[in-house]
Design a protein around this motif. Structure first.
Motif, PDB file in Angstrom:
ATOM      1  N   VAL A  84       0.832  -1.232  -0.147  1.00 28.04           N
ATOM      2  CA  VAL A  84      -0.069   0.497  -0.162  1.00 28.04           C
ATOM      3  C   VAL A  84       0.908   1.125  -0.471  1.00 28.04           C
ATOM      4  O   VAL A  84       0.610   2.568  -0.796  1.00 28.04           O
ATOM      5  N   ASN A  85       1.730   0.972   0.305  1.00 28.28           N
ATOM      6  CA  ASN A  85       2.829   2.647   1.072  1.00 28.28           C
ATOM      7  C   ASN A  85       3.426   2.938  -0.615  1.00 28.28           C
ATOM      8  O   ASN A  85       3.445   3.921  -0.968  1.00 28.28           O
ATOM      9  N   ALA A  86       3.684   1.505  -1.164  1.00 31.38           N
ATOM     10  CA  ALA A  86       4.662   1.523  -2.183  1.00 31.38           C
ATOM     11  C   ALA A  86       3.658   1.984  -3.501  1.00 31.38           C
ATOM     12  O   ALA A  86       3.880   2.984  -4.292  1.00 31.38           O
ATOM     13  N   PHE A  87       2.170   1.601  -3.417  1.00 27.81           N
ATOM     14  CA  PHE A  87       0.979   1.827  -4.528  1.00 27.81           C
ATOM     15  C   PHE A  87       1.005   3.774  -4.050  1.00 27.81           C
ATOM     16  O   PHE A  87       0.609   4.389  -5.508  1.00 27.81           O
ATOM     17  N   HIS A  88       1.012   3.791  -2.524  1.00 28.86           N
ATOM     18  CA  HIS A  88       0.318   5.252  -2.316  1.00 28.86           C
ATOM     19  C   HIS A  88       1.743   6.304  -2.651  1.00 28.86           C
ATOM     20  O   HIS A  88       1.002   7.332  -4.308  1.00 28.86           O
ATOM     21  N   THR A  89       2.805   5.866  -2.812  1.00 24.98           N
ATOM     22  CA  THR A  89       4.226   6.807  -3.922  1.00 24.98           C
ATOM     23  C   THR A  89       4.146   6.544  -4.926  1.00 24.98           C
ATOM     24  O   THR A  89       4.343   7.657  -5.635  1.00 24.98           O
ATOM     25  N   PHE A  90       3.904   5.712  -5.978  1.00 25.71           N
ATOM     26  CA  PHE A  90       3.578   5.707  -7.367  1.00 25.71           C
ATOM     27  C   PHE A  90       2.481   6.549  -7.347  1.00 25.71           C
ATOM     28  O   PHE A  90       1.756   7.206  -8.486  1.00 25.71           O
TER      29      PHE A  90
END
Length: 203
Positions: A84-90
């Motif tokens: 979720v954190n990686a997707f949010h950054t993207f």
């Protein structure tokens, strides 16, 4: 017989006898502590070092497996906190993080038990994400927006279900495939795959 005179031999003897057990005990404790350190410290240090290395190795294997699982399905990505954190950054790079933020706010909203808090949270989420011209307005159709507005009159944990589902579908069909093709995810998955290959070659 008692003696109160300062130089009395009996008094000095009593003092010496009273002090002797304390001194002995203190010396014994000191020796025990030192011996304990000498006997156990290397062993404990070895165990602690081995344990920390093992835990670190497990975490790396788990995180590597997790990264590769994100591409299996959107559900797998949403189940993973780091995913979720990686997707949010993207999504921030695409200026569309409000969709994920709304979905996460709805997930948190569903856990609310207090009816008073439920109503106030519902209004806050609606004003921030759903109503027309909201500061972080999500991309949903007019009909879904109106259904959600009506749901607020008797707020329950399900009042955002339709809007949340529409936002999730949008992310799954639109943003998620682009995330998997992004340079950041490709780099993460390459590193995860190489760690997995390295592990297999050493077994």
């Amino acid at each position: 017989m008692s003696c109160w005179m300062p130089g009395c031999p009996a008094l000095n003897m009593c003092r010496g006898l009273a002090a002797l057990p304390i001194a002995c005990l203190e010396r014994a404790k000191d020796l025990k502590t030192r011996l304990g350190i000498l006997l156990h410290k290397p062993e404990l240090g070895h165990k602690a070092g081995s344990s920390s290395k093992l835990q670190l190795g497990c975490r790396r294997r788990d995180s590597s497996r997790e990264v590769l699982e994100w591409r299996e399905s959107f559900d797998q990505l949403l189940k993973s906190k780091s995913g979720v954190n990686a997707f949010h950054t993207f999504l921030k790079t695409e200026f569309s993080e409000e969709n994920l933020d709304f979905w996460l706010a709805c997930e948190d909203f569903k856990k609310t038990r207090s009816k008073t808090k439920l109503a106030s949270k519902a209004n806050r989420i609606f004003e921030e994400f759903v109503q027309s011209e909201a500061p972080r307005e999500v991309n949903i159709d007019h009909e879904t927006r109106e259904i959600t507005r009506k749901n607020l009159s008797g707020a329950t944990s399900a009042c955002f279900n339709e809007a949340q589902a529409k936002t999730r579908t949008l992310m799954e069909k639109d943003s998620y495939p682009r995330f998997l093709k992004s340079a950041s995810y490709q780099d993460m998955s390459r590193q995860a795959a190489s760690r997995g290959t390295s592990k297999r070659s050493h077994t």
